[in-house]
Motif scaffolding. Structure first.
Motif, PDB file in Angstrom:
ATOM      1  N   ALA A  17       0.820  -1.102  -0.021  1.00 58.07           N
ATOM      2  CA  ALA A  17       0.153   0.101  -0.051  1.00 58.07           C
ATOM      3  C   ALA A  17       0.765   1.300   0.021  1.00 58.07           C
ATOM      4  O   ALA A  17       0.361   2.245  -0.463  1.00 58.07           O
ATOM      5  CB  ALA A  17      -1.064   0.042   1.086  1.00 58.07           C
ATOM      6  N   LYS A  55       0.633  -7.244  -8.075  1.00 56.64           N
ATOM      7  CA  LYS A  55       0.099  -7.639  -9.389  1.00 56.64           C
ATOM      8  C   LYS A  55       0.099  -6.448 -10.075  1.00 56.64           C
ATOM      9  O   LYS A  55      -0.137  -5.024  -9.640  1.00 56.64           O
ATOM     10  CB  LYS A  55      -1.589  -8.194  -9.126  1.00 56.64           C
ATOM     11  CG  LYS A  55      -1.624  -9.494  -8.428  1.00 56.64           C
ATOM     12  CD  LYS A  55      -1.276 -10.551  -9.337  1.00 56.64           C
ATOM     13  CE  LYS A  55      -1.333 -11.817  -8.534  1.00 56.64           C
ATOM     14  NZ  LYS A  55      -0.780 -12.908  -9.738  1.00 56.64           N
ATOM     15  N   GLN A  56       0.223  -6.369 -11.468  1.00 57.69           N
ATOM     16  CA  GLN A  56       0.311  -5.169 -12.267  1.00 57.69           C
ATOM     17  C   GLN A  56      -0.965  -4.499 -12.191  1.00 57.69           C
ATOM     18  O   GLN A  56      -0.956  -3.419 -12.239  1.00 57.69           O
ATOM     19  CB  GLN A  56       0.386  -5.426 -13.811  1.00 57.69           C
ATOM     20  CG  GLN A  56       1.745  -5.999 -13.945  1.00 57.69           C
ATOM     21  CD  GLN A  56       2.240  -6.722 -15.228  1.00 57.69           C
ATOM     22  OE1 GLN A  56       1.056  -7.192 -16.029  1.00 57.69           O
ATOM     23  NE2 GLN A  56       3.285  -7.065 -15.684  1.00 57.69           N
ATOM     24  N   GLY A  57      -2.017  -5.257 -12.028  1.00 59.04           N
ATOM     25  CA  GLY A  57      -3.395  -4.372 -11.916  1.00 59.04           C
ATOM     26  C   GLY A  57      -3.674  -3.538 -10.753  1.00 59.04           C
ATOM     27  O   GLY A  57      -4.444  -2.582 -10.748  1.00 59.04           O
ATOM     28  N   THR A  58      -2.884  -3.767  -9.805  1.00 61.22           N
ATOM     29  CA  THR A  58      -2.855  -2.830  -8.684  1.00 61.22           C
ATOM     30  C   THR A  58      -2.027  -1.468  -8.933  1.00 61.22           C
ATOM     31  O   THR A  58      -2.223  -0.543  -7.889  1.00 61.22           O
ATOM     32  CB  THR A  58      -2.306  -3.505  -7.344  1.00 61.22           C
ATOM     33  OG1 THR A  58      -1.041  -3.850  -7.618  1.00 61.22           O
ATOM     34  CG2 THR A  58      -2.967  -4.901  -6.960  1.00 61.22           C
ATOM     35  N   TYR A  60      -2.459   0.613 -11.380  1.00 63.73           N
ATOM     36  CA  TYR A  60      -3.384   1.641 -12.223  1.00 63.73           C
ATOM     37  C   TYR A  60      -4.092   2.646 -11.115  1.00 63.73           C
ATOM     38  O   TYR A  60      -3.912   3.564 -11.308  1.00 63.73           O
ATOM     39  CB  TYR A  60      -4.265   1.063 -12.957  1.00 63.73           C
ATOM     40  CG  TYR A  60      -3.669   0.492 -14.170  1.00 63.73           C
ATOM     41  CD1 TYR A  60      -3.546   1.206 -15.147  1.00 63.73           C
ATOM     42  CD2 TYR A  60      -3.072  -0.789 -14.352  1.00 63.73           C
ATOM     43  CE1 TYR A  60      -2.754   0.898 -16.393  1.00 63.73           C
ATOM     44  CE2 TYR A  60      -2.283  -1.283 -15.569  1.00 63.73           C
ATOM     45  CZ  TYR A  60      -2.333  -0.614 -16.559  1.00 63.73           C
ATOM     46  OH  TYR A  60      -1.735  -0.823 -17.581  1.00 63.73           O
ATOM     47  N   PRO A  61      -4.838   1.788  -9.993  1.00 68.31           N
ATOM     48  CA  PRO A  61      -5.568   2.675  -8.793  1.00 68.31           C
ATOM     49  C   PRO A  61      -4.589   3.559  -8.111  1.00 68.31           C
ATOM     50  O   PRO A  61      -4.943   4.651  -7.969  1.00 68.31           O
ATOM     51  CB  PRO A  61      -6.239   1.672  -8.231  1.00 68.31           C
ATOM     52  CG  PRO A  61      -5.709   0.260  -8.499  1.00 68.31           C
ATOM     53  CD  PRO A  61      -5.172   0.294  -9.907  1.00 68.31           C
ATOM     54  N   VAL A  62      -3.226   2.949  -8.113  1.00 66.64           N
ATOM     55  CA  VAL A  62      -2.260   3.682  -7.348  1.00 66.64           C
ATOM     56  C   VAL A  62      -1.693   4.919  -8.124  1.00 66.64           C
ATOM     57  O   VAL A  62      -1.849   6.134  -7.741  1.00 66.64           O
ATOM     58  CB  VAL A  62      -1.017   3.033  -6.901  1.00 66.64           C
ATOM     59  CG1 VAL A  62      -0.041   3.934  -6.227  1.00 66.64           C
ATOM     60  CG2 VAL A  62      -1.539   1.908  -6.031  1.00 66.64           C
TER      61      VAL A  62
END
Lengths: 118, 294
Positions: A17, A55-58, A60-62
């Protein structure tokens, strides 16, 4: 076993995080050109060959939340094939934040290492 | 596991069911961007790769729909729209007069005044574009023109959404919608025309003008009235001007009426502020219903 691995996953997620913001800011501060999500993900993948920390997907929101807080700025550019790409660039605020965050990271690392050794 | 990107997006959408629809739209846009680029890269490496096989390893790196959904929800919890964080006074009087320090009140007021300008622009754009599109349909430029117009409607809808989020504090999409890549002109038009979102946005843009006129006249009347009543006593006290005149007869009101007038004016102004905040709240819900796809 599953209970344990779920705990491990949660631990990794909580660690990520904070660190993912730091890593993304640092990557973008070193890059001369604005970068898009996939490019950043590929770069991170190359530098951490052994295990995929996040994971790469995480990412983007960051990226998105960093932009909302004014540390990054972004622009959309159409691509020849597929959906348009969103390019991210670090802002002056972002650079200032990065300097402070690096200092915090150094302190944290020292603190954790010192205490893990016992 | 997933045969196409669309299947992944479907699954991601259903994982995020509980989330705000605007957040879902953002997550879908990001996922579509990443997955199609990764798929393209995989195809460049091995041209005859099966989409399902390629997606398997791509999704392994990107994260399952469940993981992706939770990443977005996690971040969203930390960054909610700015205007949402209002102080909630507990006492009755605090709630009545707290309206003056509530950022949503001022946001709503500003939004309604801005709407007066944007409403006229939207209306003109929508009506002109629509009638030109329909009449051009018999010409060769008809279809490209209509596609451009309908795309501009979606663009305006996104822009209006940003305005609504900034001033009314309602979470709206932060990423544009994307049509499927690689479509032919006619298919692209068909996708735009059959998309409920396009028409709802168009209706919203057209209705903005009558609504803007209503909001503007209501607010200007009420604010002018309350400020007038509130300051009228000073006209009599300081400049000795009568508040009421019948022909040549000048009526000077007794002091206690003057005090009542000032208080009455202030209360009307307070009520107007509540009304503005209420309209802002309603308009936010209404904009969300029309401008965001589900």
């Amino acid at each position: 076993m599953t209970e344990l691995s779920a705990q491990t996953k949660k631990f990794q997620k909580e660690l990520n995080a904070g660190t993912s913001s730091l890593v993304l800011l640092s990557v973008l501060s070193r890059s001369k050109e604005p970068m898009y999500g996939y490019q950043i993900a590929k770069m991170l993948e190359e530098s951490s060959q052994e295990i995929a920390i996040m994971k790469q997907g995480t990412l983007y929101p960051v990226l998105r939340s960093l932009e909302e807080n004014g540390l990054l700025e972004s622009m959309v550019e159409p691509s020849v094939s597929g959906p348009p790409r969103r390019y991210y660039k670090i802002t002056a605020d972002g650079r200032a934040a990065l300097i402070e965050w690096l200092e915090i990271w150094k302190q944290t690392k020292k603190f954790v290492d010192a205490n893990l050794k016992g | 596991m997933f045969n196409t990107i669309e299947e992944y997006l479907e699954e991601l959408k259903s994982e995020m069911q509980e989330s705000d629809i605007a957040l879902i739209q953002d997550a879908l846009a990001d996922a579509r961007e990443h997955l199609s680029m990764a798929l393209e890269a995989a195809r460049e490496k091995t041209p005859d790769v099966n989409e399902a096989d390629a997606l398997k390893s791509i999704v392994e790196e990107y994260g399952t729909p469940e993981e992706t959904a939770s990443a977005y929800q996690e971040i969203e919890r930390r960054t909610s729209p700015f205007l949402k964080q209002t102080v909630r006074p507990s006492s009755f009087w605090g709630r009545v007069f707290g309206v003056y320090i509530d950022p949503r009140t001022w946001g709503s007021l500003l939004f309604m005044f801005i709407t007066f300008v944007t409403g006229i622009i939207y209306f003109t754009w929508a009506v002109t574009g629509l009638s030109l599109s329909v009449s051009f349909l018999i010409l060769i430029i008809g279809i490209p023109f209509m596609i451009l117009f309908l795309l501009s409607v979606q663009g305006l809808a996104l822009l209006e959404g940003r305005l609504v989020e900034a001033l009314l504090g309602v979470r709206m999409p932060r990423r544009p919608l994307f049509a499927q890549p690689g479509l032919k002109w006619l298919d692209r038009l068909k996708a735009l025309v059959t998309d409920k979102h396009t028409w709802l946005s168009l209706i919203y843009l057209v209705l903005q003008m009558p609504l803007a006129v209503l909001y503007f006249s209501l607010l200007v009347t009420l604010i002018a009235f309350s400020l007038g009543v509130m300051t009228a006593p000073f006209a009599q006290l300081i400049w000795n001007l009568p508040i009421i005149t019948f022909g040549a007869e000048r009526v000077f009101l007794p002091y206690w009426v003057l005090i009542l007038l000032a208080i009455g004016g202030f209360l009307t102004l307070t009520l107007t502020m509540h009304l503005a905040r209420g309209i802002g709240w309603l308009h936010g819900r209404y904009a969300k219903a029309l401008l965001v796809t589900d």
